[in-house]
Design an enzyme around this catalytic site. Structure first.
Site, PDB file in Angstrom:
ATOM      1  N   ARG A  70      54.761 -29.599   9.389  1.00 20.96           N
ATOM      2  CA  ARG A  70      54.199 -30.516   8.409  1.00 20.96           C
ATOM      3  C   ARG A  70      53.506 -31.716   9.025  1.00 20.96           C
ATOM      4  NH1 ARG A  70      57.925 -28.685   7.655  1.00 20.96           N
ATOM      5  NH2 ARG A  70      58.304 -27.112   6.113  1.00 20.96           N
ATOM      6  N   THR A  71      54.213 -32.398   9.924  1.00 30.24           N
ATOM      7  CA  THR A  71      53.675 -33.658  10.453  1.00 30.24           C
ATOM      8  C   THR A  71      52.406 -33.401  11.255  1.00 30.24           C
ATOM      9  OG1 THR A  71      55.915 -34.540  10.556  1.00 30.24           O
ATOM     10  CG2 THR A  71      54.246 -35.738  11.775  1.00 30.24           C
ATOM     11  N   LYS A  99      54.747 -28.916  34.497  1.00 33.80           N
ATOM     12  CA  LYS A  99      54.418 -29.055  35.924  1.00 33.80           C
ATOM     13  C   LYS A  99      54.956 -30.368  36.485  1.00 33.80           C
ATOM     14  CE  LYS A  99      49.998 -26.758  34.977  1.00 33.80           C
ATOM     15  NZ  LYS A  99      48.537 -26.980  34.926  1.00 33.80           N
ATOM     16  N   ARG A 120      54.528 -36.857  19.166  1.00 34.55           N
ATOM     17  CA  ARG A 120      55.926 -36.630  18.774  1.00 34.55           C
ATOM     18  C   ARG A 120      56.683 -36.189  20.018  1.00 34.55           C
ATOM     19  NH1 ARG A 120      58.658 -33.379  13.810  1.00 34.55           N
ATOM     20  NH2 ARG A 120      58.105 -35.350  12.850  1.00 34.55           N
ATOM     21  N   HIS A 148      60.062 -42.917  12.655  1.00 30.61           N
ATOM     22  CA  HIS A 148      59.055 -41.969  12.167  1.00 30.61           C
ATOM     23  C   HIS A 148      58.191 -42.733  11.157  1.00 30.61           C
ATOM     24  CE1 HIS A 148      57.067 -38.400  11.186  1.00 30.61           C
ATOM     25  NE2 HIS A 148      58.059 -37.618  10.821  1.00 30.61           N
TER      26      HIS A 148
END
Length: 337
Positions: A70-71, A99, A120, A148
């Site tokens: 969703r985000t 890496k 995120r 958030h």
């Protein structure tokens, strides 16, 4: 005992402009700027065609180090609907972090490609590290159990659209109040607006952290009660904010399974609620809201999804400095009124 209001300490004496600003927590924005974003989102919703080229030539990077549907799609759709383009990755295994590249180096690199970044990350504080390394605005799309901010903007927009206000409300928050970053962000931001009565509904194992309760205590116009039984308080609520018990935040699967089904909202419980109560949920849900509730007009959680996209459109266009065609700022309207 109530202390002095935190809001006055948090509101900057001089408001820094939105253009070029990173948004790691909503404390990075003044109350006036949040109100302006709410106003912009309403304008965007009713002027989709007019704003479709606002960010033409702009590029957004979505750097998602943990799963999200969703985000990520919301951030990307927001830029696409403004006429911009999107690059990025979804999952740390797809990034150079495998890496051994640091977040700071990734951001210094990506800053050369794009105009704004949404990140995120599972670790708290990662978004702040990213913003310090980047030379373009960084928007926190969720860092660990911490903050958030754009979900909270979606929540505020939903309250605004349902009630015409974000204050003078009794707001119940139910479920996982320990690890739920959306809950912490929402409580802290509503305290800045003031005049909210919080009802915190959870088992003992998932209670609201002390620092969040301190924030409420430090706001004289806000109060809270902690209860374990949803049915006993549902009739008092203007808003019921449901959360899922998040498996990924538990170290012990037995604890997760025991607590997962603690609170399930169904039609029977909804009969005891006010006729205009709004049910919010940050999604995804597992089973904490029965599917039968979806058809109830009080269910606002899919409306939240739309509001999230609109608020991200407002935020992305603001931090890159692109003006919405035909938009009249809130202050101008207030002066004219």
């Amino acid at each position: 005992m109530k202390g002095e209001p935190l809001s006055s300490e948090l509101e900057p004496a001089v408001e820094t402009p939105m253009v070029g600003k990173s948004v790691i927590t909503l404390d990075d924005l003044s109350i006036n700027q949040i109100r302006e974003l709410l106003h912009k989102a309403q304008y965007i919703d009713s002027h989709r065609k007019e704003v479709a080229h606002t960010c033409e030539g702009r590029v957004l990077a979505t750097l998602f180090y943990e799963p999200s549907t969703r985000t990520r799609l919301s951030f990307e759709t927001a830029m696409l609907r403004l006429g911009g383009k999107v690059i990025g990755f979804a999952g740390a295994q797809l990034a150079s972090v495998t890496k051994g590249e640091t977040i700071a180096d990734t951001l210094k690199t990506v800053s050369n490609y794009v105009d704004v970044v949404a990140i995120r990350h599972p670790k708290e504080g990662a978004a702040l590290v990213a913003s310090r390394a980047a030379s373009v605005p960084v928007i926190n799309a969720g860092d660990g159990g911490h903050m958030h901010p754009t979900q909270t903007l979606a929540d505020l927009a939903t309250l605004q659209s349902r009630f015409g206000r974000v204050t003078n409300l009794t707001v119940g928050l139910c479920g996982d109040l320990t690890f739920g970053r959306t809950v912490h962000s929402l409580i802290e931001t509503l305290c800045r607006f003031g005049n909210v009565n919080f009802v915190l509904i959870s088992p003992d194992e998932l209670k609201t952290p002390r620092y969040v309760l301190d924030r409420i205590d430090a706001t004289p116009s806000c109060s809270y009660t902690e209860v374990k039984d949803l049915v006993s308080v549902i009739g008092d609520l203007d808003v019921l904010y449901m959360t899922r018990v998040q498996k990924e935040r538990f170290f012990n699967e037995d604890d997760y399974l025991r607590l997962r089904d603690t609170y399930i909202l169904d039609e029977a419980k909804m009969t005891k609620a006010k006729p205009d109560m709004a049910v919010l949920h940050p999604l995804p849900r597992v089973n904490e809201i029965a599917v039968e509730v979806d058809d109830d007009p009080r269910a606002a959680y899919f409306e939240q999804v739309k509001n999230g996209m609109l608020m991200r459109m407002a935020l992305e266009s603001s931090v890159v400095g692109d003006e919405l065609p035909g938009y009249e700022p809130l202050e101008t309207k207030e002066v004219q009124a």
